[in-house]
Write a protein that holds these residues in place. Structure first.
Motif, PDB file in Angstrom:
ATOM      1  N   LEU A 313       0.821  -1.207   0.000  1.00 54.46           N
ATOM      2  CA  LEU A 313       0.000   0.000   0.000  1.00 54.46           C
ATOM      3  C   LEU A 313       0.861   1.265   0.000  1.00 54.46           C
ATOM      4  CD1 LEU A 313      -2.820  -1.133   2.481  1.00 54.46           C
ATOM      5  CD2 LEU A 313      -2.952  -0.980  -0.027  1.00 54.46           C
ATOM      6  N   GLU A 314       1.900   1.274   0.771  1.00 53.14           N
ATOM      7  CA  GLU A 314       2.780   2.460   0.803  1.00 53.14           C
ATOM      8  C   GLU A 314       3.431   2.683  -0.554  1.00 53.14           C
ATOM      9  OE1 GLU A 314       5.527   1.823   3.908  1.00 53.14           O
ATOM     10  OE2 GLU A 314       4.124   2.318   5.535  1.00 53.14           O
ATOM     11  N   THR A 315       3.782   1.589  -1.220  1.00 53.71           N
ATOM     12  CA  THR A 315       4.407   1.725  -2.536  1.00 53.71           C
ATOM     13  C   THR A 315       3.396   2.259  -3.543  1.00 53.71           C
ATOM     14  OG1 THR A 315       5.883  -0.109  -2.032  1.00 53.71           O
ATOM     15  CG2 THR A 315       5.653   0.512  -4.342  1.00 53.71           C
ATOM     16  N   MET A 316       2.170   1.700  -3.549  1.00 55.64           N
ATOM     17  CA  MET A 316       1.150   2.183  -4.463  1.00 55.64           C
ATOM     18  C   MET A 316       0.775   3.620  -4.170  1.00 55.64           C
ATOM     19  SD  MET A 316       0.789  -0.247  -6.530  1.00 55.64           S
ATOM     20  CE  MET A 316      -0.604   0.382  -7.445  1.00 55.64           C
ATOM     21  N   LEU A 317       0.820   3.993  -2.927  1.00 56.35           N
ATOM     22  CA  LEU A 317       0.527   5.374  -2.559  1.00 56.35           C
ATOM     23  C   LEU A 317       1.540   6.333  -3.149  1.00 56.35           C
ATOM     24  CD1 LEU A 317      -1.310   7.289  -0.913  1.00 56.35           C
ATOM     25  CD2 LEU A 317       0.234   6.918   1.040  1.00 56.35           C
ATOM     26  N   ASN A 318       2.753   5.909  -3.314  1.00 60.85           N
ATOM     27  CA  ASN A 318       3.793   6.755  -3.905  1.00 60.85           C
ATOM     28  C   ASN A 318       3.807   6.705  -5.428  1.00 60.85           C
ATOM     29  OD1 ASN A 318       4.762   7.587  -1.386  1.00 60.85           O
ATOM     30  ND2 ASN A 318       6.103   5.771  -1.228  1.00 60.85           N
ATOM     31  N   VAL A 319       3.329   5.553  -6.000  1.00 58.39           N
ATOM     32  CA  VAL A 319       3.427   5.377  -7.451  1.00 58.39           C
ATOM     33  C   VAL A 319       2.198   5.936  -8.174  1.00 58.39           C
ATOM     34  CG1 VAL A 319       3.536   3.646  -9.283  1.00 58.39           C
ATOM     35  CG2 VAL A 319       4.962   3.413  -7.256  1.00 58.39           C
ATOM     36  N   LEU A 320       0.978   5.638  -7.707  1.00 58.71           N
ATOM     37  CA  LEU A 320      -0.227   6.001  -8.431  1.00 58.71           C
ATOM     38  C   LEU A 320      -0.388   7.490  -8.682  1.00 58.71           C
ATOM     39  CD1 LEU A 320      -2.811   3.484  -6.887  1.00 58.71           C
ATOM     40  CD2 LEU A 320      -1.744   3.420  -9.140  1.00 58.71           C
ATOM     41  N   PRO A 321      -0.058   8.393  -7.729  1.00 63.79           N
ATOM     42  CA  PRO A 321      -0.219   9.809  -8.036  1.00 63.79           C
ATOM     43  C   PRO A 321       0.696  10.297  -9.163  1.00 63.79           C
ATOM     44  CG  PRO A 321      -0.164   9.475  -5.680  1.00 63.79           C
ATOM     45  CD  PRO A 321       0.221   8.182  -6.297  1.00 63.79           C
ATOM     46  N   GLN A 322       1.686   9.544  -9.552  1.00 64.93           N
ATOM     47  CA  GLN A 322       2.636   9.998 -10.551  1.00 64.93           C
ATOM     48  C   GLN A 322       2.245   9.576 -11.969  1.00 64.93           C
ATOM     49  OE1 GLN A 322       6.521   8.678  -9.433  1.00 64.93           O
ATOM     50  NE2 GLN A 322       6.468   9.683  -7.394  1.00 64.93           N
ATOM     51  N   ILE A 323       1.222   8.729 -12.140  1.00 58.56           N
ATOM     52  CA  ILE A 323       0.799   8.303 -13.470  1.00 58.56           C
ATOM     53  C   ILE A 323      -0.475   9.052 -13.855  1.00 58.56           C
ATOM     54  CG2 ILE A 323       1.862   6.048 -13.158  1.00 58.56           C
ATOM     55  CD1 ILE A 323      -0.840   4.880 -12.574  1.00 58.56           C
ATOM     56  N   GLY A 324      -0.783   9.045 -15.168  1.00 58.14           N
ATOM     57  CA  GLY A 324      -1.967   9.760 -15.656  1.00 58.14           C
ATOM     58  C   GLY A 324      -3.253   8.975 -15.423  1.00 58.14           C
ATOM     59  N   ALA A 325      -3.878   8.568 -16.571  1.00 54.67           N
ATOM     60  CA  ALA A 325      -5.132   7.809 -16.478  1.00 54.67           C
ATOM     61  C   ALA A 325      -4.868   6.416 -15.949  1.00 54.67           C
ATOM     62  CB  ALA A 325      -5.796   7.722 -17.850  1.00 54.67           C
TER      63      ALA A 325
END
Length: 358
Positions: A313-325
């Motif tokens: 979850l911590e990793t996805m929290l850092n990765v998802l805001p950086q991608i578009g759609a």
């Protein structure tokens, strides 16, 4: 005074005839009586020239036995030509001339010997300097070195009897000493270091005179203005100018060196300090990361499932805001083409799928 013996003999004969021949023995003449001798001396008169000679003799003896010595002098008394004693200042007595002789020596007033001074002063530019003042320096240059020696007679006995010609000895030793001292120095040192040269020459000259037992004490040696002979004056000035320019260039280079080197050293020290700080920062960061990793590992080892999910979850929290759609597709979906609506509703659709996924 001459006795009239003929007259005395006649008187003796008459006396013997009258007295019966009692004159001291038969046939012996009677000697003159005392009253007759006194009568003869009463009539005798000394001539005036004899009295004058006696008076002059008395005056001569008095003048040759008494003498005075000045307070700056010492009297050296010789008896039959051999040294006898020293006479101190004041009135003194000695035996008459011919027996004792006194020589007065000044032991206090300094005297002077000059070497090349008059020639240098008269020449002005040292064009006619004397041979005694022309000297070869240690760097094979010729210099005109005039000087003055002041001395006094410290030992009257040694001054009179040890050396035949003391002044000649003094001059020769002074010149030899000065040439030795000047020969050990360069022409620039001879010109600029006159006081040091004078002191060294004074000590050396006094030592040589003491070894010779000349009875002379050196009071002072004064160095006059030293220069080079007139024919080489222009060349010497050019050499000095070149030397001055060389020294000036050296001074400027040293000035630049003194500016650049400390600046470079300061910059080097700053870079070293920055590197040291960076190294400390990297080490501290590495130690912190290692400590954090160890802490995570400890937590993971105690609850692996919980820790794995939290890390995901911590990793996805850092990765998802950086991608578009973002598209979340069901695993049963076979075709994704209808879902790729490139328009305004794409974000809404993705949001809907996200909500559905949640």
């Amino acid at each position: 005074m001459n006795w009239d013996w003929e007259k005395l003999r006649e008187n003796q004969q008459k006396y013997e005839k009258n007295k019966g021949g009692s004159g001291g023995g038969p046939g012996m003449p009677r000697p003159p009586q005392m009253d007759e001798i006194f009568n003869k001396f009463k009539g005798f008169k000394f001539p005036g020239i004899f009295i004058g000679v006696i008076v002059l003799l008395i005056l001569y003896l008095a003048s040759s036995t008494f003498y005075t010595v000045d307070r700056s002098e010492v009297g050296v008394v010789q008896r039959f030509g051999k040294y006898n004693r020293l006479a101190q200042p004041g009135l003194n007595f000695k035996l008459p001339s011919g027996i004792e002789k006194v020589t007065k020596v000044n032991v206090r007033t300094p005297e002077t010997e000059e070497f090349g001074v008059q020639a240098a002063e008269s020449a002005g530019a040292y064009g006619n300097a004397s041979e005694s003042s022309l000297m070869l320096t240690g760097d094979l240059n010729v210099g005109v070195v005039p000087w003055i020696v002041q001395y006094r007679r410290a030992d009257p006995r040694a001054y009179l009897f040890n050396v035949k010609d003391v002044i000649s000895l003094l001059r020769n030793m002074s010149e030899a000493t000065m040439r030795t001292v000047v020969g050990d120095r360069s022409i620039n040192e001879v010109i600029t270091e006159r006081a040091q040269i004078a002191q060294a020459a004074r000590e050396m000259l006094q030592s040589e005179l003491d070894n010779a037992k000349a009875g002379i004490a050196i009071v002072n040696i004064e160095m006059k203005r030293t220069n080079v002979p007139e024919p080489v004056q222009a060349s010497f000035n050019q050499v000095n100018q070149a030397i001055q320019e060389k020294e000036q260039t050296i001074y400027k280079a040293r000035e630049e060196y003194n500016k650049a080197v400390p600046l470079a050293r300061g910059e080097a020290k700053r870079v070293i300090k920055d590197a040291e700080g960076y190294a400390i920062d990297r080490v501290n960061r590495a130690q912190g990361d290692a400590t954090r990793f160890l802490a995570v590992y400890d937590a993971y080892s105690q609850a692996k499932d919980v820790t794995r999910k939290r890390m995901y979850l911590e990793t996805m929290l850092n990765v998802l805001p950086q991608i578009g759609a973002k598209y979340i597709i069901d695993s049963d979906q076979k075709n994704v083409l209808p879902l790729l609506n490139m328009g305004e509703g794409a974000s809404t659709l993705s949001d809907r799928f996200l909500q559905k996924g949640e």
